[in-house]
Design an enzyme around this catalytic site. Structure first.
Site, PDB file in Angstrom:
ATOM      1  N   HIS A  94     109.791 -52.236   9.358  1.00 21.37           N
ATOM      2  CA  HIS A  94     108.594 -52.884   8.969  1.00 21.37           C
ATOM      3  C   HIS A  94     107.735 -53.796   8.778  1.00 21.37           C
ATOM      4  CE1 HIS A  94     105.822 -52.239   5.382  1.00 21.37           C
ATOM      5  NE2 HIS A  94     106.163 -53.202   4.889  1.00 21.37           N
ATOM      6  N   GLU A  95     109.064 -55.118   8.576  1.00 14.98           N
ATOM      7  CA  GLU A  95     108.532 -56.678   8.883  1.00 14.98           C
ATOM      8  C   GLU A  95     108.609 -56.645  10.598  1.00 14.98           C
ATOM      9  OE1 GLU A  95     107.721 -57.867   6.692  1.00 14.98           O
ATOM     10  OE2 GLU A  95     108.419 -56.481   4.609  1.00 14.98           O
ATOM     11  N   HIS A 106     104.299 -55.754  11.440  1.00 20.42           N
ATOM     12  CA  HIS A 106     103.961 -57.743  10.725  1.00 20.42           C
ATOM     13  C   HIS A 106     104.231 -57.870  12.017  1.00 20.42           C
ATOM     14  CE1 HIS A 106     102.666 -56.447   7.062  1.00 20.42           C
ATOM     15  NE2 HIS A 106     103.135 -55.775   6.553  1.00 20.42           N
ATOM     16  N   GLU A 155      99.556 -54.786   6.481  1.00 22.39           N
ATOM     17  CA  GLU A 155      99.965 -53.369   5.969  1.00 22.39           C
ATOM     18  C   GLU A 155     100.138 -52.472   7.251  1.00 22.39           C
ATOM     19  OE1 GLU A 155     102.126 -54.269   4.570  1.00 22.39           O
ATOM     20  OE2 GLU A 155     103.017 -52.619   3.225  1.00 22.39           O
TER      21      GLU A 155
END
Lengths: 495, 495
Positions: free
Chosen positions: B262-263, B266, B292
């Site tokens: 997930h990160e 980003h 997001e």
């Protein structure tokens, strides 16, 4: 209406917050930052110093200083005002363009030096060093005109307020009288280095655990600081969050361990600066030499002494699998071994001053315009031959290109190392005289009275007193090199 | 003479350098800082935001913006000017006292919340939340008056420029039509979770090595970023030095691993923002929801898909001793398991929107003055019962006190999570349509075309286009929730 002094405290509090950010971002750059981050970080830090300079040198700062001098202040406030005035004058007399030009030339020279040193490329390096020296001379002249001092002394005062070349010549002149002979005697009389253990791998994780145990023993407050790794060990951060670093070598553990003890000395000074003066100039460490005296007190006076080594010997054997059979006697011989070499940062405490005096003599002549950048290698080799009997001809890498200090124009810094060593010896001696039982306490591994004495005499005062007053209050006299001589004779010649 | 646009670029470059320092010092606070450093750090960061606000809202910024609008600019410069104007207006319409009061109230509420949440102390918490809500309402009113919007929409626009409650009501209204039923169907039809391996210790060092391997697979540039540990995972730092974090649990590895994926989503957005616009508003990520969408594209669309799990399955078996016998089938079932629960951050992607819609409805009414802080627990329980069939009566800790967002007044942020999930599904679908062979590439573990598509359609544009334009260019239409519905039906019901 707010009085001028109060306005000044607000302004200096704001400046201290910028210094906080600079300290943390600077620490991060040396310990955490990936290579790709360097350009943006450099720009952000430069922007911060420009803003710091802008805020500090606003005309209102000068006006408030004038008005505050007429206000009713107590002694502490007046001492704080004195420090404010010093910081303001130091900054205000420099035009912003010179600050920026020097920062850029220094940054360029330092960046290129990292590779040029590896390549032994004096020719390339000197091209970048020349503008740094030129800008430093301009800075020195501007400062000297205001202070009424020689150009070099004006730079020296940035690190060691109140110190002069004249005093240094006396102090270092004294050293050069007896140190070369003492060094020869030590080298001739010391026992040979003990053979190294057959297994010579000291895993980093074991070394780190040992380092943290020794930091605890030295009362480093882990809720107000950290230990990390960097290429060049340093103590950074802020008083409530002190960041010290070391570098580990899995083939040798003493260098990292002694480095950690050294940085812990710096750290404890920072951690114990007066909290009620936090954010004010009076709450800062007194000077570069006094800072160095605290690290050298911890490393040289305490850390390399027989009783301290006796205390940490079992910790070493316990943490380091490969050192579990190391005898105390061999440990002491390793830690106290003297061996003149080319590299300052690897030098033992007996040869160290020679490295400093050599640099002091060269940088003073350079800033005062008596020699040029071109002359440095020959001067360096001459002095190395004279003071340490070693040649660096053609070996720039291990000669005049070994240090980072000149690359960014930090002329005037070097003398503080040896001043710090002398202060440390004088402080340790005074403590022993004032606390007759301290030796017994150290012997059984109780360092509480040592730290209490340092706290009461140095740490808690911040910048409350000038260096000479601080040292006279602590030891009964201003700096006297005899205590350093006595320390070396006692430790290395058993006198 | 420098034209006004050029003066603005210089000013915004300076501001970006302050943002750099804030990002690094903020990251350090979450990952490295010892507890004792928090007060001074909080003060330093607050000082930095005050200075940022001062510089941004200087009257010359407004004058330059007016003049620059008359200057001859190319399309990119004009887009940059639009962003500059937006940042300036957002900042300038707030009085500095309100900025400071909200920062202080938010900081007080957040600090106390950390313990109050543990203690389930709603009574204590609401006393601190009330002033935060009150100041946020004041802020919202000031913003709304300038924008001609409802108060809540004015805050929403800080995170998602151009978004309105009206649109959200349509989008979320659509979701509430079909999602509760879909959730029930999935829960009823999914196979039971596989039994866990007998040995369930996954050492942190093994998990970290696995995480770094997967980051590499996802083309995270380690020369421009790092992975560390923090209590609450986040992506911080700056584009040339992106700092992502995770938290490890030695009893369970999927949460940390999926968090890292997930990160990394980003991070890749940040690392691939246009370098020639670095330091300018146009060079920043487009919006919170688009940010997001990139993390959820990486985690939900790609990371939790069968082909991706097939690719990393051998890496998991290889790095984690305790998972070396985990079957691919069991891995997929673990990663795609759906289970409604009380905690938003632990929610699967099917139940997640319910958590968001609930928060959106409450915070909108709160900011628009239709409900009060006192009403929150009852509203929360009602909506949890309605959307997820779960009760939180009396359980504030796992109910309305579970999130950090409201504690510092970040009202308007929550909707961006579900907007991001919908954008991610729409983008993934468009990519598959435009690149018919991408599915084959993913299957053999070649993600190059995926990243190239994201780069060309999202990353390289920074803030060049408004959200709707960006998404229409990439997918042929503005946000359409049908792609999210189709994704969930396909993955969880096999339709």
């Amino acid at each position: 209406m707010m009085n001028a002094y109060h306005s000044l405290t607000e302004r200096f509090k704001r400046l201290s917050r910028l210094e906080h950010l600079s300290a943390i971002a600077g620490w991060d750059m040396q310990t955490m930052m990936p290579s790709g981050g360097s350009q943006a970080r450099g720009e952000a830090l430069a922007e911060l110093s420009v803003m710091h300079h802008e805020i500090l040198t606003q005309s209102s700062t000068g006006e408030w200083l004038d008005r505050a001098a007429q206000e009713s202040l107590d002694d502490d406030q007046r001492a704080n005002l004195t420090e404010m005035q010093r910081h303001y004058t130091d900054a205000a007399l420099l035009p912003a363009e010179l600050v920026e030009a020097k920062a850029l030339a220094g940054s360029r020279c330092e960046q290129a030096w990292r590779q040029q040193r590896i390549d032994n490329d004096w020719h390339g390096f000197k091209q970048n060093l020349k503008p740094v020296v030129e800008l430093s001379r301009q800075e020195a002249k501007l400062r000297a005109a205001v202070q009424g001092s020689t150009p070099y002394d004006a730079l020296l005062n940035l690190y060691e307020p109140g110190m002069t070349s004249e005093q240094l010549d006396t102090l270092f002149g004294d050293l050069t009288q007896w140190l070369p002979e003492l060094l020869q005697q030590v080298v001739a009389s010391q026992p040979p280095l003990p053979a190294l253990p057959a297994t010579r791998i000291f895993p980093i994780s074991q070394q780190k655990a040992l380092a943290e145990t020794v930091m605890q023993l030295l009362d480093f407050d882990v809720t107000q600081g950290r230990l990390d790794v960097s290429a060049h060990p340093f103590c950074g951060g802020v008083p409530s969050d002190v960041r010290i670093t070391t570098r580990y070598d899995s083939a040798e553990f003493l260098s990292a361990l002694m480095g950690v003890i050294h940085e812990t000395g710096h750290a404890r000074y920072e951690q114990n600066l007066p909290k009620h003066w936090a954010g004010q100039p009076i709450g800062l460490a007194r000077s570069t030499a006094i800072h160095e005296s605290q690290s050298l007190f911890m490393e040289m006076q305490l850390g390399r002494s027989q009783p301290f080594l006796q205390r940490i010997h079992p910790l070493i054997c316990q943490h380091l699998t490969a050192a579990n059979a190391l005898s105390l006697n061999d440990l002491v011989r390793q830690v106290q071994h003297v061996s003149p070499g080319l590299i300052r940062v690897d030098a033992d405490e007996v040869s160290y001053p020679a490295h400093i005096i050599l640099r002091y003599e060269i940088e003073r002549s350079l800033i005062n315009g008596e020699v040029e950048v071109e002359d440095i290698p020959e001067l360096w080799d001459d002095k190395m031959q004279r003071y340490l009997g070693l040649s660096t001809a053609g070996n720039y890498r291990d000669g005049c290109m070994q240090d980072i200090h000149w690359t960014d124009g930090s002329f005037g810094y070097f003398p503080t190392y040896t001043l710090g060593a002398m202060y440390a010896a004088q402080l340790f001696n005074a403590m022993q005289t004032q606390l007759p039982k301290v030796h017994e306490a150290i012997k059984i591994g109780d360092f509480t009275p040592v730290f209490q004495w340092l706290n009461d005499n140095i740490w808690c005062h911040g910048s409350r007193y000038p260096v000479n007053t601080l040292i006279r209050q602590a030891t009964g006299e201003i700096l006297n090199p005899r205590w350093f001589k006595q320390h070396l004779q006692h430790r290395y010649l058993g006198r």
